[in-house]
Design an enzyme around this catalytic site. Structure first.
Site, short mmCIF file in Angstrom:
data_model
loop_
_atom_site.label_atom_id
_atom_site.label_comp_id
_atom_site.label_asym_id
_atom_site.label_seq_id
_atom_site.Cartn_x
_atom_site.Cartn_y
_atom_site.Cartn_z
N LYS A 115 12.66 -25.98 78.68
CA LYS A 115 11.34 -25.83 78.05
C LYS A 115 10.25 -25.68 79.08
O LYS A 115 9.28 -24.94 78.88
CB LYS A 115 11.03 -27.03 77.14
N LYS A 198 20.54 -19.71 71.93
CA LYS A 198 20.45 -20.54 70.73
C LYS A 198 19.39 -20.00 69.77
O LYS A 198 18.34 -19.54 70.22
CB LYS A 198 20.06 -21.96 71.20
N LYS A 201 13.06 -21.99 67.28
CA LYS A 201 11.71 -21.74 66.77
C LYS A 201 10.87 -21.01 67.80
O LYS A 201 9.91 -20.33 67.45
CB LYS A 201 11.01 -23.07 66.48
P1 TYM Z 1 14.56 -30.02 66.32
O1 TYM Z 1 13.37 -30.24 65.44
O2 TYM Z 1 14.46 -29.04 67.42
O3 TYM Z 1 15.80 -29.62 65.44
C1 TYM Z 1 16.17 -30.37 64.31
C2 TYM Z 1 17.69 -30.42 64.22
O4 TYM Z 1 18.21 -29.10 64.16
C3 TYM Z 1 19.23 -28.95 65.15
N1 TYM Z 1 19.21 -27.56 65.65
C4 TYM Z 1 20.27 -26.75 65.66
N2 TYM Z 1 21.54 -26.94 65.25
C5 TYM Z 1 22.39 -25.89 65.38
N3 TYM Z 1 22.03 -24.69 65.89
C6 TYM Z 1 20.77 -24.46 66.32
N4 TYM Z 1 20.42 -23.28 66.81
C7 TYM Z 1 19.82 -25.53 66.21
N5 TYM Z 1 18.50 -25.65 66.52
C8 TYM Z 1 18.16 -26.90 66.18
C9 TYM Z 1 18.85 -29.95 66.23
O5 TYM Z 1 19.97 -30.28 67.03
C10 TYM Z 1 18.34 -31.11 65.42
O6 TYM Z 1 19.40 -31.92 64.97
N6 TYM Z 1 14.73 -33.86 69.49
C11 TYM Z 1 15.05 -33.47 68.14
C12 TYM Z 1 14.27 -34.23 67.10
C13 TYM Z 1 14.39 -35.73 67.18
C14 TYM Z 1 15.54 -36.49 66.85
C15 TYM Z 1 15.17 -37.86 67.04
C16 TYM Z 1 16.82 -36.16 66.42
C17 TYM Z 1 13.40 -36.60 67.55
N7 TYM Z 1 13.88 -37.88 67.44
C18 TYM Z 1 16.05 -38.90 66.82
C19 TYM Z 1 17.73 -37.22 66.19
C20 TYM Z 1 17.34 -38.56 66.40
C21 TYM Z 1 14.68 -31.99 67.99
O7 TYM Z 1 13.99 -31.45 68.78
O8 TYM Z 1 15.08 -31.43 66.87
#
Ligand code: TYM
Length: 335
Positions: A115, A198, A201
């Site tokens: 990032k 991947k 967003k």
């Molecule tokens: P975020 O908001 O980027 O994504 C939310 C969830 O979607 C999954 N994900 C994917 N899975 C498969 N293929 C993809 N291309 C893909 N893009 C996103 C992510 O793995 C996630 O499960 N850091 C986390 C948010 C977070 C969190 C937490 C998660 C904050 N605190 C505590 C678990 C526990 C994140 O950025 O997710």
């Protein structure tokens, strides 16, 4: 303090439109896990602001993630759905964890490197310490299991390290060592424009991802235009693995239809992409359209969404507050 044995915490950022990766890699799994686990699903707006968010749209995006959870099938009566910034204990525990985690641990985080890129001197401090807040999200509820997509694996390893070091340093067993639940074939859904990247967003191309807010027409267009190679579809897994775009589209098909990749290959092996893509587009529309239309309905009922978040907040604070109190007592703070 009562120790849960099957408690889930997971989070999704309200930082843009949710896409098929978020749905297949995370939210769809939340829906099936809610039967077996006590669940805490958090809209992580504190994480979202580690990069710039427009204040005019953030609240709406927060409601939109809530609507997506409910529209996908998470029952708001049985599960706790809430907003991270409304539970002050997350940020407080994150500070304590900033004093447990080591610089070297955070320096190894590949997501930060991705990032920040070449711009690492100019990104927020929050982006660097992002994983300690994530550890706090999980451990403030003494969560035992964390369903996520594969991209979060390293952050969960860090969460386990923080829990372990805290327990060791203070000779306690307060924090569980949470297990990641990285389930199914769609652990890492890839961009529709580039099978080696991947789906995300932040990809500048709209055609790289299918959004949960996309119309049927958009979905059909995006799948039609999805990158492929010039050969017919492979008929076995080994060949499929060598063809990233085919692998991605077949994985998406299998996850949407909840069937194995083998089964998809049996049906489409040796066929042309054009006929497969048509079926994939129909399938995607049939699975996503009901979610999108339910999301739109819910987004027109703000009082309902806000009620869900208020009751989620009350339940979350009731669990988080005693855990924070206990943590502070263990550290030796005056009460
Ligand atoms: P975020 O908001 O980027 O994504 C939310 C969830 O979607 C999954 N994900 C994917 N899975 C498969 N293929 C993809 N291309 C893909 N893009 C996103 C992510 O793995 C996630 O499960 N850091 C986390 C948010 C977070 C969190 C937490 C998660 C904050 N605190 C505590 C678990 C526990 C994140 O950025 O997710």
């Amino acid at each position: 303090m009562e120790k849960p044995t099957k408690r889930i915490l997971s989070g999704v950022q309200p930082s843009g439109d949710l896409h098929l990766g978020n749905y297949l890699g995370a939210i769809k799994n939340f829906v099936s896990l809610q039967k077996e686990y006590e669940c805490f699903f958090c809209v992580v707006d504190l994480h979202a602001i580690t990069v710039w968010q427009d204040p005019k749209v953030l609240a709406n995006k927060t409601r939109e993630v809530t609507a997506a959870f409910i529209a996908s099938g998470i029952d708001p009566k049985k599960n706790n759905i809430f907003v991270q910034s409304q539970i002050p204990q997350h940020a407080q525990l994150a500070w304590l964890f900033n004093c447990i985690a080591r610089m070297g641990w955070l320096n190894r985080m590949t997501q930060f490197k991705d990032k920040a890129g070449k711009n690492s001197e100019n990104v927020s401090v929050g982006l660097f310490s992002y994983p300690t807040l994530m550890a706090a999200d999980i451990l403030i509820y003494l969560a035992t299991h964390v369903p996520v997509g594969e991209d979060q694996k390293q952050h969960l390893e860090l969460t386990r390290d923080i829990a372990q070091k805290f327990n060791n340093d203070f000779e306690t067993d307060l924090f569980p060592i949470p297990e990641p639940l990285i389930l199914g074939d769609a652990k890492r859904v890839m961009s529709l424009r580039d099978g080696s990247k991947k789906m995300s967003k932040s990809d500048p191309s709209d055609y790289s991802r299918i959004m949960l807010t996309d119309s049927a027409e958009n979905i059909i267009q995006k799948i039609k235009k999805a990158k492929t190679d010039p050969y017919p579809l492979p008929d076995n897994i080994n060949d499929l693995k060598l063809r990233p775009e085919a692998l991605n589209l077949i994985t998406i098909f299998s996850a949407l239809e909840s069937i194995s990749i083998d089964k998809v290959l049996q049906n489409y092996g040796a066929k042309e992409f054009s006929s497969f893509k048509k079926d994939l587009a129909d399938l995607a529309v049939s699975k996503l359209e009901p979610i999108t239309s339910e999301m739109n309905k819910l987004m027109n009922d703000t009082p309902f969404i806000d009620d869900v978040l208020q009751s989620g907040k009350n339940n979350a604070i009731a669990v988080a507050e005693p855990v924070l109190r206990k943590t502070k007592e263990i550290i030796g703070f005056l009460s």
